[in-house]
Design an enzyme around this catalytic site. Structure first.
Site, PDB file in Angstrom:
ATOM      1  N   LYS A  94       0.967  -1.005  -0.030  1.00 46.51           N
ATOM      2  CA  LYS A  94      -0.002   0.014   0.036  1.00 46.51           C
ATOM      3  C   LYS A  94       0.856   1.308  -0.174  1.00 46.51           C
ATOM      4  O   LYS A  94       1.665   1.519   1.048  1.00 46.51           O
ATOM      5  CB  LYS A  94      -0.921  -0.079   1.443  1.00 46.51           C
ATOM      6  CG  LYS A  94      -1.887   1.219   1.204  1.00 46.51           C
ATOM      7  CD  LYS A  94      -3.137   0.815   0.734  1.00 46.51           C
ATOM      8  CE  LYS A  94      -3.946   1.990   0.446  1.00 46.51           C
ATOM      9  NZ  LYS A  94      -3.690   2.742  -0.941  1.00 46.51           N
ATOM     10  N   GLN A 115       7.278   3.916   3.913  1.00 49.25           N
ATOM     11  CA  GLN A 115       5.744   3.389   4.050  1.00 49.25           C
ATOM     12  C   GLN A 115       5.436   2.544   4.653  1.00 49.25           C
ATOM     13  O   GLN A 115       4.484   1.870   5.430  1.00 49.25           O
ATOM     14  CB  GLN A 115       5.193   3.253   2.577  1.00 49.25           C
ATOM     15  CG  GLN A 115       3.625   3.311   2.265  1.00 49.25           C
ATOM     16  CD  GLN A 115       3.028   4.576   2.298  1.00 49.25           C
ATOM     17  OE1 GLN A 115       3.696   5.404   1.465  1.00 49.25           O
ATOM     18  NE2 GLN A 115       2.025   4.939   2.670  1.00 49.25           N
ATOM     19  N   LYS A 118       5.230   3.309   8.346  1.00 54.68           N
ATOM     20  CA  LYS A 118       4.354   4.259   8.610  1.00 54.68           C
ATOM     21  C   LYS A 118       2.849   3.473   8.636  1.00 54.68           C
ATOM     22  O   LYS A 118       2.054   3.757   9.304  1.00 54.68           O
ATOM     23  CB  LYS A 118       4.160   5.283   7.215  1.00 54.68           C
ATOM     24  CG  LYS A 118       2.800   6.136   7.558  1.00 54.68           C
ATOM     25  CD  LYS A 118       2.884   7.115   6.199  1.00 54.68           C
ATOM     26  CE  LYS A 118       4.233   7.629   5.997  1.00 54.68           C
ATOM     27  NZ  LYS A 118       3.971   8.648   4.899  1.00 54.68           N
ATOM     28  N   LYS A 130       5.267   1.704  -3.096  1.00 55.32           N
ATOM     29  CA  LYS A 130       5.358   3.146  -3.341  1.00 55.32           C
ATOM     30  C   LYS A 130       5.250   2.949  -5.135  1.00 55.32           C
ATOM     31  O   LYS A 130       5.845   2.197  -5.542  1.00 55.32           O
ATOM     32  CB  LYS A 130       6.199   4.088  -2.855  1.00 55.32           C
ATOM     33  CG  LYS A 130       6.101   5.758  -3.065  1.00 55.32           C
ATOM     34  CD  LYS A 130       4.877   5.918  -2.052  1.00 55.32           C
ATOM     35  CE  LYS A 130       4.654   7.546  -2.206  1.00 55.32           C
ATOM     36  NZ  LYS A 130       3.772   8.055  -1.068  1.00 55.32           N
ATOM     37  N   GLY A 169      -3.079   8.092  -4.227  1.00 56.86           N
ATOM     38  CA  GLY A 169      -2.240   9.220  -4.933  1.00 56.86           C
ATOM     39  C   GLY A 169      -1.091   9.812  -4.284  1.00 56.86           C
ATOM     40  O   GLY A 169      -0.792   9.117  -3.146  1.00 56.86           O
ATOM     41  N   ASP A 170      -0.394  10.998  -4.554  1.00 60.42           N
ATOM     42  CA  ASP A 170       0.767  11.296  -4.015  1.00 60.42           C
ATOM     43  C   ASP A 170       0.948  12.599  -4.957  1.00 60.42           C
ATOM     44  O   ASP A 170       0.127  13.180  -5.443  1.00 60.42           O
ATOM     45  CB  ASP A 170       2.000  10.438  -4.108  1.00 60.42           C
ATOM     46  CG  ASP A 170       3.267  10.864  -3.031  1.00 60.42           C
ATOM     47  OD1 ASP A 170       3.034  10.950  -1.986  1.00 60.42           O
ATOM     48  OD2 ASP A 170       4.202  11.528  -3.671  1.00 60.42           O
ATOM     49  N   THR A 214      -4.913  13.390   5.155  1.00 58.91           N
ATOM     50  CA  THR A 214      -3.290  13.413   5.515  1.00 58.91           C
ATOM     51  C   THR A 214      -3.190  14.934   6.277  1.00 58.91           C
ATOM     52  O   THR A 214      -2.280  14.778   7.306  1.00 58.91           O
ATOM     53  CB  THR A 214      -2.477  13.479   4.297  1.00 58.91           C
ATOM     54  OG1 THR A 214      -2.944  12.170   3.605  1.00 58.91           O
ATOM     55  CG2 THR A 214      -1.040  13.298   4.745  1.00 58.91           C
ATOM     56  N   ASN A 245      -2.671  19.019  -2.021  1.00 60.05           N
ATOM     57  CA  ASN A 245      -3.589  18.313  -1.086  1.00 60.05           C
ATOM     58  C   ASN A 245      -3.356  18.407   0.435  1.00 60.05           C
ATOM     59  O   ASN A 245      -4.316  18.507   1.043  1.00 60.05           O
ATOM     60  CB  ASN A 245      -3.706  16.750  -1.600  1.00 60.05           C
ATOM     61  CG  ASN A 245      -4.574  16.009  -0.820  1.00 60.05           C
ATOM     62  OD1 ASN A 245      -4.091  15.075   0.033  1.00 60.05           O
ATOM     63  ND2 ASN A 245      -5.962  16.211  -0.856  1.00 60.05           N
ATOM     64  N   SER A 382      -7.067   5.549   3.782  1.00 59.24           N
ATOM     65  CA  SER A 382      -7.028   4.658   2.564  1.00 59.24           C
ATOM     66  C   SER A 382      -7.307   3.235   2.980  1.00 59.24           C
ATOM     67  O   SER A 382      -8.254   2.566   2.239  1.00 59.24           O
ATOM     68  CB  SER A 382      -5.787   4.771   1.604  1.00 59.24           C
ATOM     69  OG  SER A 382      -5.431   5.874   1.015  1.00 59.24           O
TER      70      SER A 382
HETATM   71  P1  NAP Z   1       0.291  17.855  -4.366  1.00 57.78           P
HETATM   72  O1  NAP Z   1      -1.087  17.702  -4.119  1.00 57.78           O
HETATM   73  O2  NAP Z   1       0.717  17.354  -5.687  1.00 57.78           O
HETATM   74  O3  NAP Z   1       0.958  19.109  -3.741  1.00 57.78           O
HETATM   75  C1  NAP Z   1       2.602  19.295  -3.559  1.00 57.78           C
HETATM   76  C2  NAP Z   1       2.725  20.515  -3.049  1.00 57.78           C
HETATM   77  O4  NAP Z   1       4.218  20.620  -3.055  1.00 57.78           O
HETATM   78  C3  NAP Z   1       2.482  21.459  -4.371  1.00 57.78           C
HETATM   79  O5  NAP Z   1       2.194  22.818  -3.534  1.00 57.78           O
HETATM   80  C4  NAP Z   1       3.859  21.631  -4.910  1.00 57.78           C
HETATM   81  O6  NAP Z   1       4.140  22.757  -5.945  1.00 57.78           O
HETATM   82  C5  NAP Z   1       4.883  21.496  -3.991  1.00 57.78           C
HETATM   83  N1  NAP Z   1       6.073  20.988  -4.297  1.00 57.78           N
HETATM   84  C6  NAP Z   1       6.257  19.912  -5.194  1.00 57.78           C
HETATM   85  N2  NAP Z   1       7.403  19.592  -5.570  1.00 57.78           N
HETATM   86  C7  NAP Z   1       8.215  20.606  -4.812  1.00 57.78           C
HETATM   87  C8  NAP Z   1       9.477  20.854  -4.971  1.00 57.78           C
HETATM   88  N3  NAP Z   1      10.321  19.969  -5.418  1.00 57.78           N
HETATM   89  N4  NAP Z   1       9.951  21.828  -4.279  1.00 57.78           N
HETATM   90  C9  NAP Z   1       8.907  22.868  -3.692  1.00 57.78           C
HETATM   91  N5  NAP Z   1       7.494  22.520  -3.389  1.00 57.78           N
HETATM   92  C10 NAP Z   1       7.102  21.477  -4.221  1.00 57.78           C
HETATM   93  O7  NAP Z   1       1.008  16.792  -3.376  1.00 57.78           O
HETATM   94  P2  NAP Z   1       0.339  16.177  -2.075  1.00 57.78           P
HETATM   95  O8  NAP Z   1      -0.164  14.989  -2.022  1.00 57.78           O
HETATM   96  O9  NAP Z   1      -0.104  17.241  -1.206  1.00 57.78           O
HETATM   97  O10 NAP Z   1       1.893  15.728  -1.189  1.00 57.78           O
HETATM   98  C11 NAP Z   1       2.765  16.540  -0.752  1.00 57.78           C
HETATM   99  C12 NAP Z   1       3.631  15.745   0.215  1.00 57.78           C
HETATM  100  O11 NAP Z   1       3.027  14.957   1.236  1.00 57.78           O
HETATM  101  C13 NAP Z   1       4.568  14.850  -0.582  1.00 57.78           C
HETATM  102  O12 NAP Z   1       5.793  14.785   0.320  1.00 57.78           O
HETATM  103  C14 NAP Z   1       4.014  13.243  -0.195  1.00 57.78           C
HETATM  104  O13 NAP Z   1       4.520  12.540  -0.437  1.00 57.78           O
HETATM  105  C15 NAP Z   1       3.404  13.389   1.227  1.00 57.78           C
HETATM  106  N6  NAP Z   1       2.060  12.963   1.655  1.00 57.78           N
HETATM  107  C16 NAP Z   1       0.737  12.906   0.646  1.00 57.78           C
HETATM  108  C17 NAP Z   1       0.031  12.063   1.303  1.00 57.78           C
HETATM  109  C18 NAP Z   1      -1.471  12.176   0.387  1.00 57.78           C
HETATM  110  O14 NAP Z   1      -2.443  11.557   1.054  1.00 57.78           O
HETATM  111  N7  NAP Z   1      -1.565  12.964  -0.803  1.00 57.78           N
HETATM  112  C19 NAP Z   1      -0.069  11.517   2.329  1.00 57.78           C
HETATM  113  C20 NAP Z   1       1.267  11.118   2.932  1.00 57.78           C
HETATM  114  C21 NAP Z   1       2.276  11.965   2.684  1.00 57.78           C
HETATM  115  P3  NAP Z   1       3.798  22.925  -7.442  1.00 57.78           P
HETATM  116  O15 NAP Z   1       2.457  22.974  -7.410  1.00 57.78           O
HETATM  117  O16 NAP Z   1       4.323  24.308  -7.751  1.00 57.78           O
HETATM  118  O17 NAP Z   1       4.395  21.872  -8.065  1.00 57.78           O
END
Ligand code: NAP
Length: 450
Positions: A94, A115, A118, A130, A169-170, A214, A245, A382
């Site tokens: 997962k 993961q 976690k 992943k 997603g991520d 999250t 997100n 999830s």
């Molecule tokens: P997302 O919706 O795609 O948003 C990512 C955000 O981070 C956007 O504002 C993006 O800006 C910014 N970003 C991406 N790459 C970057 C970089 N290299 N430098 C600076 N800013 C950057 O993704 P998300 O799901 O919110 O995920 C954010 C983080 O949380 C990741 O580390 C992910 O692995 C972690 N996470 C997510 C979940 C989940 O349920 N989604 C769960 C656990 C952990 P731009 O729009 O300009 O690209």
């Protein structure tokens, strides 16, 4: 740490470095994890004897595949797809799918490795995995994204299944991309197995509360840390990096709890709004119009936009929630945060702090909620989505949110308990790593050498 344990960890880490050259993110995640396990390894030599860690640092399999697709102009492109199936001791693999140009095997392996533990912390029956691609969804039309996703799934589907491997997603993958993935999976499999993906739309098996999980979960976790010191979010100044997100729903919940969130960002730069971020504007710009965060200041002239990402950590705050990406806080930024009066930091993103930055938090004595624990709410919900799909039933938003709060509290308490039991009271890095590790390790011992 006893000399034998130290020598064992050093030797093992050296092997990991040699076997995984040019993979700095994976090496970093393993290093942070291994060294924090010293107290448990000293007490339990059976883990060393059974080579549990040697097995844990090696993925069960890493799938790498070609993803050809055609753009709107008829030009053929080729991206690379990945899925790491890291550990299935506790359940089906997962973990999310990331679409970002920086994706490579190092990033996918670091995410898959973290993961495992976690997912164990959530208390749910899920293994660790992943995946992703170096495809950049920015600037692509819906048609291009759909054709890319269909090609991606045409290769990946054979490795998935509700009891095999369940992506979500991520970064760069939200409900739209998950929808295209599910559509193509269903078409190829010829069966309606909606438990194969999570983060789905609500009309075909998605869970209420998954989108928020999250970000909300990170705030619930930080709230537990604050409560232990008789503090709360009320009246606190908060900085949240990112505007995707995780960031959006962390901002929403922090504001609901009475905090003033003054800054957020995207990969271009950050905004500072001394009156407090207007979340409706951020949601519209990022979720609906897919615009840059810099546009915010056109509607809110009291706010300032600063290009570049790391500057956001110079904004004084009581609570910092990094919710963008890996290694976004280095040692200098961590020192600046602490010098400016930080009291708590909760990691919504995965591995947002460098090893040096983590050391600064631990030395300074701030409340520090590491990613594996603090952002586990997404994968926890999830797993609740998987449960609802199996039951062919849907819980209300309030039911899911209630379960999420209980899960985050349990993760906090189990991590605290482990930190105390193993001689590092209050150190949640040690506590969460050990609590996650022990559950997976004991299960691996029970299942034999596989
Ligand atoms: P997302 O919706 O795609 O948003 C990512 C955000 O981070 C956007 O504002 C993006 O800006 C910014 N970003 C991406 N790459 C970057 C970089 N290299 N430098 C600076 N800013 C950057 O993704 P998300 O799901 O919110 O995920 C954010 C983080 O949380 C990741 O580390 C992910 O692995 C972690 N996470 C997510 C979940 C989940 O349920 N989604 C769960 C656990 C952990 P731009 O729009 O300009 O690209």
């Amino acid at each position: 740490m006893p000399i034998e344990t130290k020598a064992y960890i050093e030797e093992l880490y050296e092997k990991v470095e040699k076997r995984n050259p040019y993979e700095p993110e994976f090496q970093q995640a393993v290093k942070e994890f291994l060294y924090s396990l010293a107290p448990v390894l000293s007490k339990h030599p059976e883990y060393i004897e059974a080579a549990i860690l040697e097995r844990m640092v090696e993925p069960e399999r890493l799938i790498l595949f070609r993803v050809p697709w055609v753009d709107d102009q008829g030009k053929v492109h080729v991206n690379r797809g990945y899925r790491v199936q890291f550990n299935s001791a506790l359940g089906p693999y997962k973990g999310g799918i990331r679409f970002h140009p920086s994706v490579n095997s190092s990033i996918i392996k670091f995410l898959g490795f973290e993961q495992i533990f976690k997912n164990a912390l959530t208390g749910q029956p899920i293994g660790g995995g992943k995946g992703g691609s170096d495809f950049d969804p920015k600037g692509k039309s819906d048609g291009e994204i759909m054709r890319f996703v269909q090609s991606f799934m045409t290769e990946l589907y054979r490795y998935l299944g509700p009891d095999v491997d369940v992506p979500a997603g991520d970064i760069g993958v939200g409900a739209k991309e998950v929808g295209y993935m599910f559509g193509q999976y269903k078409r190829i499999r010829g069966a309606y197995e909606n438990g194969v993906l999570t983060g789905k739309g609500l009309t075909y098996g998605g869970s209420l509360g998954r989108k928020e999980a999250t970000g909300y979960g990170t705030v619930y976790f930080v709230e537990e840390m604050l409560r232990s010191k008789d503090m709360s979010f009320e009246g606190r100044t908060v900085v949240v990096s990112g505007s995707g997100n995780v960031a959006i729903y962390a901002i929403e919940k922090a504001q609901e709890k009475g905090a003033k969130v003054v800054a957020c960002s995207d990969s271009g730069g950050y905004i500072y709004d001394p009156e407090g971020i207007k979340l409706d504007t951020v949601k519209r710009l990022k979720e609906v119009e897919k615009k840059r965060i810099s546009e915010y200041v056109k509607e809110h002239p009291q706010a300032q936009y600063h290009p570049g990402c790391s500057g956001i950590w110079s904004v004084p705050c009581h609570i910092a929630l990094p919710c963008a990406t890996q290694n976004e806080i280095d040692e200098a930024s961590a020192k600046l945060l602490v010098a400016n009066g930080l009291i708590a930091l909760g990691e919504g993103a995965n591995m947002p702090s460098t090893l040096e930055a983590m050391e600064v938090y631990l030395q300074s004595g701030i409340l520090y909620g590491p990613a594996k624990a603090a952002n586990a709410g997404g994968v926890a919900v999830s797993a609740l989505e998987m449960a609802q799909n199996s039951m062919r039933y849907a819980w209300t938003f309030e039911e899911v949110d209630q379960k999420l709060q209980v899960i985050m509290k349990n993760i906090y308490e189990n991590s605290m308990k482990a930190s105390e039991e193993f001689g590092h009271p209050g150190n949640l890095v040690v506590g969460s790593n050990i609590a996650g590790f022990v559950k997976v390790a004991d299960t691996m011992l029970a299942q034999g050498v596989v």
